[in-house]
Every structure is written in structure tokens, then in C-alpha cells.
Enzyme design. Structure first.
Site, PDB file in Angstrom:
ATOM      1  N   ARG A 142      -9.113   0.057   3.794  1.00 20.90           N
ATOM      2  CA  ARG A 142      -8.157   1.035   3.241  1.00 20.90           C
ATOM      3  C   ARG A 142      -6.829   0.381   2.922  1.00 20.90           C
ATOM      4  O   ARG A 142      -6.107   0.843   2.041  1.00 20.90           O
ATOM      5  CB  ARG A 142      -7.912   2.163   4.251  1.00 20.90           C
ATOM      6  CG  ARG A 142      -9.029   3.180   4.321  1.00 20.90           C
ATOM      7  CD  ARG A 142      -8.651   4.333   5.222  1.00 20.90           C
ATOM      8  NE  ARG A 142      -7.246   4.610   5.054  1.00 20.90           N
ATOM      9  CZ  ARG A 142      -6.411   4.899   6.039  1.00 20.90           C
ATOM     10  NH1 ARG A 142      -6.830   4.981   7.264  1.00 20.90           N
ATOM     11  NH2 ARG A 142      -5.132   5.121   5.789  1.00 20.90           N
TER      12      ARG A 142
ATOM     13  N   CYS B 251      -5.279   8.351   9.044  1.00 19.20           N
ATOM     14  CA  CYS B 251      -5.462   7.821  10.398  1.00 19.20           C
ATOM     15  C   CYS B 251      -5.114   8.891  11.428  1.00 19.20           C
ATOM     16  O   CYS B 251      -4.220   9.711  11.217  1.00 19.20           O
ATOM     17  CB  CYS B 251      -4.552   6.611  10.635  1.00 19.20           C
ATOM     18  SG  CYS B 251      -5.064   5.137   9.755  1.00 19.20           S
TER      19      CYS B 251
ATOM     20  N   ARG C  34      -0.236  15.257  13.064  1.00 18.46           N
ATOM     21  CA  ARG C  34       0.535  14.713  11.933  1.00 18.46           C
ATOM     22  C   ARG C  34       1.037  15.877  11.094  1.00 18.46           C
ATOM     23  O   ARG C  34       0.476  16.217  10.055  1.00 18.46           O
ATOM     24  CB  ARG C  34      -0.327  13.749  11.102  1.00 18.46           C
ATOM     25  CG  ARG C  34      -0.717  12.516  11.882  1.00 18.46           C
ATOM     26  CD  ARG C  34      -1.374  11.471  11.011  1.00 18.46           C
ATOM     27  NE  ARG C  34      -0.421  10.782  10.156  1.00 18.46           N
ATOM     28  CZ  ARG C  34      -0.738   9.736   9.396  1.00 18.46           C
ATOM     29  NH1 ARG C  34      -1.974   9.272   9.388  1.00 18.46           N
ATOM     30  NH2 ARG C  34       0.166   9.159   8.636  1.00 18.46           N
TER      31      ARG C  34
ATOM     32  N   LYS D 285       0.827  -1.216   0.000  1.00 13.05           N
ATOM     33  CA  LYS D 285       0.000   0.000   0.000  1.00 13.05           C
ATOM     34  C   LYS D 285       0.859   1.264   0.000  1.00 13.05           C
ATOM     35  O   LYS D 285       0.652   2.164  -0.817  1.00 13.05           O
ATOM     36  CB  LYS D 285      -0.898   0.016   1.250  1.00 13.05           C
ATOM     37  CG  LYS D 285      -1.592   1.349   1.496  1.00 13.05           C
ATOM     38  CD  LYS D 285      -2.430   1.352   2.756  1.00 13.05           C
ATOM     39  CE  LYS D 285      -1.733   1.755   4.006  1.00 13.05           C
ATOM     40  NZ  LYS D 285      -1.610   3.193   4.285  1.00 13.05           N
TER      41      LYS D 285
HETATM   42  N1  EPU Z   1       6.769  14.234  11.360  1.00 11.64           N
HETATM   43  C1  EPU Z   1       7.051  15.543  11.664  1.00 11.64           C
HETATM   44  N2  EPU Z   1       7.055  16.453  10.637  1.00 11.64           N
HETATM   45  C2  EPU Z   1       6.808  16.109   9.352  1.00 11.64           C
HETATM   46  C3  EPU Z   1       6.506  14.747   9.054  1.00 11.64           C
HETATM   47  C4  EPU Z   1       6.506  13.834  10.083  1.00 11.64           C
HETATM   48  O1  EPU Z   1       7.293  15.894  12.814  1.00 11.64           O
HETATM   49  O2  EPU Z   1       6.825  16.979   8.478  1.00 11.64           O
HETATM   50  C5  EPU Z   1       6.768  13.238  12.443  1.00 11.64           C
HETATM   51  C6  EPU Z   1       5.400  12.581  12.631  1.00 11.64           C
HETATM   52  O3  EPU Z   1       4.580  13.350  13.492  1.00 11.64           O
HETATM   53  C7  EPU Z   1       5.782  11.235  13.206  1.00 11.64           C
HETATM   54  C8  EPU Z   1       7.116  10.921  12.541  1.00 11.64           C
HETATM   55  O4  EPU Z   1       7.614  12.160  12.055  1.00 11.64           O
HETATM   56  O5  EPU Z   1       5.958  11.342  14.588  1.00 11.64           O
HETATM   57  C9  EPU Z   1       7.060   9.934  11.391  1.00 11.64           C
HETATM   58  O6  EPU Z   1       6.104  10.363  10.433  1.00 11.64           O
HETATM   59  P1  EPU Z   1       6.235  10.012   8.881  1.00 11.64           P
HETATM   60  O7  EPU Z   1       6.275  11.273   8.124  1.00 11.64           O
HETATM   61  O8  EPU Z   1       7.343   9.022   8.700  1.00 11.64           O
HETATM   62  O9  EPU Z   1       4.846   9.291   8.615  1.00 11.64           O
HETATM   63  P2  EPU Z   1       3.934   9.389   7.323  1.00 11.64           P
HETATM   64  O10 EPU Z   1       4.774   9.547   6.117  1.00 11.64           O
HETATM   65  O11 EPU Z   1       2.827  10.338   7.558  1.00 11.64           O
HETATM   66  C10 EPU Z   1       4.039   6.850   6.784  1.00 11.64           C
HETATM   67  C11 EPU Z   1       3.050   5.745   6.570  1.00 11.64           C
HETATM   68  C12 EPU Z   1       2.419   5.371   7.896  1.00 11.64           C
HETATM   69  C13 EPU Z   1       3.515   4.968   8.892  1.00 11.64           C
HETATM   70  C14 EPU Z   1       4.576   6.065   8.994  1.00 11.64           C
HETATM   71  C15 EPU Z   1       5.780   5.677   9.837  1.00 11.64           C
HETATM   72  C16 EPU Z   1       2.286   6.116   4.337  1.00 11.64           C
HETATM   73  C17 EPU Z   1       1.190   6.544   3.449  1.00 11.64           C
HETATM   74  N3  EPU Z   1       2.033   6.184   5.647  1.00 11.64           N
HETATM   75  O12 EPU Z   1       3.294   7.936   7.302  1.00 11.64           O
HETATM   76  O13 EPU Z   1       1.639   4.233   7.625  1.00 11.64           O
HETATM   77  O14 EPU Z   1       2.961   4.762  10.173  1.00 11.64           O
HETATM   78  O15 EPU Z   1       5.062   6.410   7.683  1.00 11.64           O
HETATM   79  O16 EPU Z   1       6.382   4.539   9.318  1.00 11.64           O
HETATM   80  O17 EPU Z   1       3.347   5.695   3.891  1.00 11.64           O
HETATM   81  C18 EPU Z   1      -0.192   2.770   7.835  1.00 11.64           C
HETATM   82  O18 EPU Z   1       0.142   2.243   6.758  1.00 11.64           O
HETATM   83  O19 EPU Z   1      -1.023   2.268   8.625  1.00 11.64           O
HETATM   84  C19 EPU Z   1       0.421   4.031   8.229  1.00 11.64           C
HETATM   85  C20 EPU Z   1      -0.121   4.841   9.107  1.00 11.64           C
END
Ligand code: EPU
Length: 427
Positions: free
Chosen positions: A398, A117, A122, A22
């Protein structure tokens, strides 16, 4: 109302085939916007988040041709505007990748604020910081994020303050056609980051170092069409591994990359689960009570946060006290109240959950509070005594393709019902 109903207690046995990833698919599909030709992508999971993303591209003008259940051909050449404001965008987090892709193509983007989620705050400050290094300033108004560069994007040096999958991917998308070289330091190393880099390179991009914490991108002028196959889903595989373990089952999980599963395999082995690894499948079996252990989530190659709820369910029936530390998200324990309804003994204090293993879980009406929480409720229901009713199954759809069919084929007593029957109401 739609519910998943599980009569627990069946040992899972047989084999199951894992779908495409995904979190790779939701990055690769918007990346197609950058292409100057038709892209044929195989092993696309047929799940809600991915279908929403495909529909968004279609609504923006892309020609989408479904070849079969898991293969799409997408021609992005008619996408002529950097503007994307659709309801679907507000339903998922990954729609923020439209920002990087549109910015990379048009040097500007206007995209609705993303949903997804709820794990507490976020932020996307690191994404915006990267775009700004490339020369695009941002503003938010009317529920839209607006990005605009003066002239072409120009490569630059980005140091991420936190390891962020989303920021790493978004900056890669914006940088592949920028003028000059971009360096992302403290980059995320997740398998889907590497898969996106491989996809971009197959279109003619010059992205190096994905899978390490320094990614170097030399901008190119054009990206051509390509044929590409998405990697298998690490977390779907891990979820079936967890389900095999908790039901004392004997399951062969096919279409996996065992290297991507190392941290999950290591924890399950620590819990006493037998695991044999083969080239593209993994055999998971267990016939004794699971041992307690401690788990801390980390960015890849650490234990994935997206497996934290499922492993916590296993620990809730293990032989002793386990400590789970959620080190990626501020708030990812909403499912604990649901698990307690099934008899689990868990106390949460901030990022730490202390789990006292009980002999068995008991079926109950529960909710899927988010995607992985919903998967965890299925894992719990499969092992529980009695019947579990899971509400809010949209969350599960999802991210998990044919979840009910796949578990049924492994011998689980699981089905979907549509009802407002009082028996299935929450207590
Ligand atoms: N963060 C910041 N600033 C930013 C971006 C992130 O502080 O600009 C923080 C977040 O608050 C969090 C950490 O960095 O504490 C990690 O966030 P990340 O950006 O890595 O998460 P994401 O890209 O929003 C993806 C996956 C999530 C998974 C996370 C961590 C996708 C679409 N989503 O989210 O997947 O939990 O990486 O591995 O790739 C899931 O598939 O169930 C899911 C939630």
C-alpha cells in the site's frame, strides 16, 4: 499465499532512490477533481493506495493517461456527479479526501465510509466540523457519508480541537472554491499538507500559511490545469535510514528533502548513527551498537508516528532500556507481538512501550499488522539472525514502491515467495 522472505544479517550498502510521497499523492489526486483543466503530476509513487485513488477518479469519469511509471495526466472535466461508492473507498483512509474535493466542486458529496490501517478509533469529527463551518451539513446512511450545503459553500473560521492531517487537508479541499475567506487554526504542518497547498496554488488557488498552524484560504471561482511534481516520501526515506542503521550499513538515500527528515535524523544521531546531509540526498552509516534513547511521537515537526514501529525495532537491539510514547494514535503497538516472536523484549502499557535492548533479533514467521508495522518487520528481518517470513504483505505494498527490489539492490537477501509450504507457516 504471498510472503516476503528475508535472510538477515547482510550490511546494506549502495544507494537507493526515494519515491514520491504517498500521503501527498493521496491528497493531490482527489484535489484534481476541483480543476477545470488537465493536470499532469510527476513523481507519483506506484503503490496500491495511490493506484486505488487513481482508479476511483477514473471510475467517476476522469480521463487518466499514464505517461510513464511515475507521471499521470488526469482530466477531471467529465466528473459530473458528487457520488462515490466503490469497494476501493472502503480499503483506504485517504478516500475521505473525496468528501472535501467533491464538496468543493459540487457543494455536496456522497461517499462510502473510508477504511485504512486499524489504530483503534479513527474519527472524522474534525473534518465534519470544518465542513459544517463552510455550510455543509452531514448525515450517514447506508454506509455513505452525505454532505450538502444550501447554495454555495461560504468561508469561515475553523479551530481544530486536535491537530489532524486529514481534517486540515479536507477543509482546504472544500474551501479553495468557497465564497470568501476560510481560516484553519491549529492546522497540521506535515510536509504533505504543504505539498497539497502548493499544488492547489499551482492551479490558481489562494492558500497561505501552509506549514504553520494557521492556514488562510481565499476562495477562487476557477482552478486551472497544472503541471506539478510531488515531494519525496519522508517516511519511505526514514525507513531506509532505519534499515541502514540497524544493519550497520553504508547507504546513500537519494531524492529526499533533508528538512523533512530532521526529527528522524536527530533521533538516529542520538542512537550513534552517522548521518551526512547533502542538498537532495542523505548518507547514513553506522558500525557500532545503537544507543538507547526515548522517543515520543508528535505531529510535525515532531517525531512522526509513521516511523514509530521502525524506530522501536532499532531500539529493540540498542544498548539499554528505551521508552517509546505514542502520542498521536490510541493503539499503534499491534506489531509488538510480532516483534516479540523475533526475540524482542518489549512491554506495552497504553501509549507507552518499554523496550529492553537484546543482543540480536532472531528470524521468525511474522505478520505485517499494518503498513508501517510491515515496514518495521522488514527492518527487523534485515538485522535478524536466520530467516524471517512476513505475511500479509499487501499492507506493505500500500505504501512502499518496489520495496523488495530496492532492498535487494542494497545487498539485502530478500525475496517474495508464493507458497503454502509448511516450513514457512507461522509457528
Ligand atoms: N482525530 C480526531 N478527529 C478527527 C481526525 C483525527 O480525533 O476528525 C485524531 C485521530 O484519532 C488521531 C489524531 O487526531 O489520534 C491524528 O489523526 P490525523 O487526522 O492527523 O490522521 P489521518 O489524517 O487519518 C494521516 C496519515 C497517517 C498518519 C497520520 C498522523 C494519510 C493518508 N494518513 O492520517 O499515515 O499516521 O496522518 O500523522 O495522510 C501511514 O502513512 O502509515 C499513515 C497511517
Amino acid at each position: 499465499m504471498k510472503k516476503i522472505v528475508i535472510n538477515g544479517g547482510n550490511r546494506l550498502h549502495g544507494s537507493v532512490c526515494i519515491s514520491g510521497a504517498k500521503n501527498a499523492a493521496v491528497a493531490i489526486i482527489p484535489a484534481i477533481i476541483l480543476s477545470d483543466g488537465v493536470c499532469r503530476v510527476e513523481n507519483i509513487p506506484n503503490i496500491m493506495d495511490v493506484n486505488l485513488m487513481v482508479n476511483i477518479l477514473h471510475d467517476m469519469g476522469a480521463v487518466v493517461n499514464r505517461i510513464d511509471k511515475s507521471t499521470l495526466e488526469i482530466d477531471p472535466r467529465r466528473i459530473s456527479s458528487p457520488f462515490a461508492n466503490y469497494d476501493a473507498i472502503r480499503k483506504m483512509r485517504a478516500s475521505c479526501y473525496l468528501l472535501g474535493a467533491l464538496l468543493g466542486k459540487f457543494a455536496e458529496a456522497e461517499v462510502a465510509l473510508p477504511g485504512g490501517c486499524d489504530f483503534g478509533v479513527r474519527p472524522i469529527d474534525q473534518h465534519l466540523k470544518g465542513f459544517s463551518v463552510l455550510g455543509a451539513e452531514n448525515s450517514v446512511s447506508g454506509g455513505l457519508i452525505k454532505l450538502k450545503a444550501k447554495g454555495m459553500l461560504k468561508g469561515g473560521h475553523v479551530y481544530l480541537d486536535v491537530v489532524s492531517v486529514g481534517a486540515t487537508i479536507n477543509i482546504m479541499l472544500a474551501a479553495v472554491k468557497a465564497e470568501g475567506r476560510t481560516i484553519i487554526e491549529n492546522a497540521a504542518r506535515e510536509p504533505h499538507v504543504v505539498d497539497l497547498a502548493n499544488f492547489l496554488n499551482s492551479m490558481g488557488a489562494d492558500v497561505r500559511g501552509a506549514g504553520t498552524d494557521v492556514i488562510k484560504i481565499n476562495g477562487v471561482k476557477h482552478l486551472n490545469g497544472t503541471n506539478y511534481t510531488i515531494i519525496p516520501d519522508q517516511i519511505e526515506a526514514g525507513t531506509y535510514m532505519a534499515a541502514a542503521a540497524i544493519t550497520h550499513g553504508d547507504v546513500v538515500i537519494k531524492n529526499v528533502i533533508t528538512k523533512h527528515l530532521e526529527s528522524i535524523t536527530a533521533k538516529l544521531r542520538e542512537m550513534g548513527v552517522q548521518i551526512d546531509e547533502y542538498e537532495d540526498c542523505i548518507h547514513v552509516y553506522s558500525n557500532s551498537r545503537l544507543h538507547r534513547c526515548n522517543v515520543k511521537t508528535m505531529p510535525h515537526p515532531g517525531f512522526p508516528t509513521d516511523m514509530q514501529p521502525q524506530i522501536a525495532v532499532l531500539l529493540s537491539v540498542a544498548d539499554g532500556t528505551s521508552i517509546v510514547t505514542e502520542a498521536v494514535w490510541d493503539s499503534r503497538y499491534k506489531y509488538v507481538d510480532e516483534l516479540k516472536r523475533m526475540g524482542a523484549d518489549v512491554s506495552v502499557n497504553g501509549k507507552i512501550a518499554v523496550i529492553e535492548g537484546v543482543d540480536t533479533l532472531k528470524g521468525a514467521p511474522v505478520k505485517a499488522t499494518d503498513l508501517r508495522a510491515g515496514a518495521a518487520m522488514i527492518v527487523a528481518g534485515l538485522s535478524a539472525q536466520g530467516t524471517t517470513y512476513i505475511e500479509d504483505t499487501d499492507h506493505i505494498e500500500r505504501g512502499y514502491e518496489d520495496v523488495v527490489e530496492k532492498f535487494s539492490s542494497l545487498g539485502a537477501d530478500i525475496k517474495v515467495i508464493y507458497t503454502d509450504d509448511p516450513v514457512s507457516k507461522r509457528a
